[in-house]
Write an enzyme that holds these catalytic residues in place. Structure first.
Site, PDB file in Angstrom:
ATOM      1  N   SER A 186     150.713 -20.911 137.109  1.00  0.00           N
ATOM      2  CA  SER A 186     151.841 -20.151 137.658  1.00  0.00           C
ATOM      3  C   SER A 186     152.319 -19.019 136.759  1.00  0.00           C
ATOM      4  CB  SER A 186     152.993 -21.099 137.951  1.00  0.00           C
ATOM      5  OG  SER A 186     153.407 -21.740 136.769  1.00  0.00           O
ATOM      6  N   HIS A 214     150.211 -23.590 143.715  1.00  0.00           N
ATOM      7  CA  HIS A 214     150.181 -22.138 143.922  1.00  0.00           C
ATOM      8  C   HIS A 214     148.884 -21.673 144.594  1.00  0.00           C
ATOM      9  CE1 HIS A 214     153.857 -20.902 141.771  1.00  0.00           C
ATOM     10  NE2 HIS A 214     153.632 -21.961 141.023  1.00  0.00           N
ATOM     11  N   LYS A 244     156.042 -23.806 148.267  1.00  0.00           N
ATOM     12  CA  LYS A 244     155.623 -22.463 147.871  1.00  0.00           C
ATOM     13  C   LYS A 244     155.125 -21.675 149.087  1.00  0.00           C
ATOM     14  CE  LYS A 244     155.964 -23.661 143.259  1.00  0.00           C
ATOM     15  NZ  LYS A 244     155.650 -24.794 142.409  1.00  0.00           N
TER      16      LYS A 244
END
Ligand SMILES: *Cc1c(COP(=O)(O)O)cnc(C)c1O
Length: 396
Positions: A186, A214, A244
């Site tokens: 990240s 992610h 996310k």
């Protein structure tokens, strides 16, 4: 000391003050309205480059509609833990959707991604086992390993030679070995080579665990890192989050049928914590359906990311190791990184400075996170602000 309840906590006050003096505390910025490609933050209109909302689903009308329908049918609260009396037909449907999404026999939802890592890692290895872990893995992985009481060996970030060395060192000494890695990291936006990791782990009889928080909605036409490398059937534990790209909240894990049943019978964060409201379940199902159907949405994300990164680089900025919609702008100085973020904010661009202790000293940067929802005008607006502020600070 008149206003303080007791003096027993004053050492915490001192530590907080020290952190503040070092510039290591968070200033909480308030959004006034939904999270989207453009936001109102602290009363100011800004292009959002600081959220995980990669596919612009956080404010999607279809997710909101699914949640509203579920509220009407199931009410608000779940009333219990999933393990006891909070399980619904809707939740069962979500578990099947997770399995379909991850292309595995079974799937399971958790309250959060953090709870997934903390609860699962704590139980799939234990005393006498060893976890071989990338040095930049997420904090929830680190906590999960600690809870497991397994030994831990760290390998250099994405260094396959070092991973193999570490496996060679441990493979005679332990019965069970687990290799664990973030899929997309990240801070730097780089990608773990899961095809190689699975291959090397196989040679040493080690299990594999990937945290694809992610990568879902981003890699592999949206299906995540397993699909991206074609190894979705070879990773023993595929963990992820709805918080996310999927625009919602909640954790997930996917794998073999018996692995999933083992996890929900042992993970204490799953067993001993309440089910989230059924409305969240409904939104999560809808979100997975959208991501599996709308490949053009994922493509827009990549087009935006490619454009933004290329333009930054042509201005002379260093975007570090970015391979994903996480695009750092390296500043390499804590004070300057914060100054740059302030200048961007004044110009109507919301991007976060990332400084020590989140990254090592000397690697301070601004982290940009691109969304499928950004228009070319949004990106050009942000790029103009970068060019102006970058010149003022002598970065380009
Ligand atoms: C965000 C994140 C988590 C935590 O997920 P939540 O659902 O927000 O709790 C775990 N691992 C990684 C790598 C993350 O980026």
């Amino acid at each position: 000391m008149g206003d303080i309840m007791t003096e027993k906590t004053l050492h915490l006050k001192k530590m907080l003050e020290d952190m503040k003096a070092r510039g290591e505390t968070w200033e909480l910025l308030r959004l006034f309205g939904p999270s989207g490609p453009r936001v109102v933050v602290e009363g100011k209109h800004a292009v959002m480059l600081a959220s995980n909302n990669y596919l612009d689903l956080a404010n999607d009308p279809r997710l909101k509609e699914a949640a509203k329908e579920a509220i009407e049918k199931y009410g608000w609260g779940a009333g219990s833990d999933w393990s006891i009396a909070g399980y619904t037909d809707l939740q069962e449907k979500l578990h099947k959707k997770i399995a379909e999404f991850k292309e595995t026999p079974a799937g399971l939802a958790f309250q959060t991604g953090f709870a997934t890592n903390a609860g699962t890692l704590a139980k799939i290895v234990g005393k006498g086992d060893v976890v071989v872990s990338d040095e930049l893995n997420h904090g929830s992985i680190i906590d999960g390993i600690r809870l497991s009481r397994a030994d831990k060996v760290i390998y250099k970030h994405l260094d396959m030679g070092d991973l193999e060395d570490k496996l060679r060192q441990v493979h005679d000494k332990y019965e069970h070995i687990l290799v664990v890695t973030d899929g997309v990291f990240s801070m730097d936006g780089d990608i773990a080579p899961m095809d190689e990791i699975v291959k090397i782990a196989d040679e040493y009889g080690a299990m594999t665990y990937v945290d694809d928080s992610h990568g879902e909605g981003v890699l592999g036409e949206g299906r995540g890192i397993g699909h991206h490398f074609g190894v979705q059937k070879k990773i023993d534990f595929q963990m992820g989050t709805f918080s996310k790209a999927l625009g919602s909240m909640g954790g997930m894990i996917a794998g073999e049928e018996y692995v999933i049943e083992y996890i929900y019978n042992t993970a204490r964060t799953w067993l001993l914590s309440a089910a989230y409201p059924p409305a969240v379940t409904a939104a999560n199902i809808k979100s997975l359906e959208i991501v599996m159907q709308e490949k053009d949405r994922v493509q827009r994300l990549w087009d935006n990311r490619n454009y933004f990164k290329k333009e930054l680089e042509s201005m002379g900025f260093d975007t570090w190791k970015s391979q994903t919609p996480i695009v750092p702008v390296m500043v390499r100085d804590s004070k300057k990184a914060k100054e740059l973020a302030h200048k961007l904010f004044d110009a109507g661009v919301f991007a976060l400075p990332i400084v020590f202790p989140m990254v090592p000293r000397g690697l301070e940067r601004i982290r940009n996170q691109i969304s499928a929802g950004h228009t070319k005008e949004d990106l050009d607006y942000a790029l103009n602000a970068y060019e102006k502020a970058g010149k003022e600070l002598g970065l380009i």
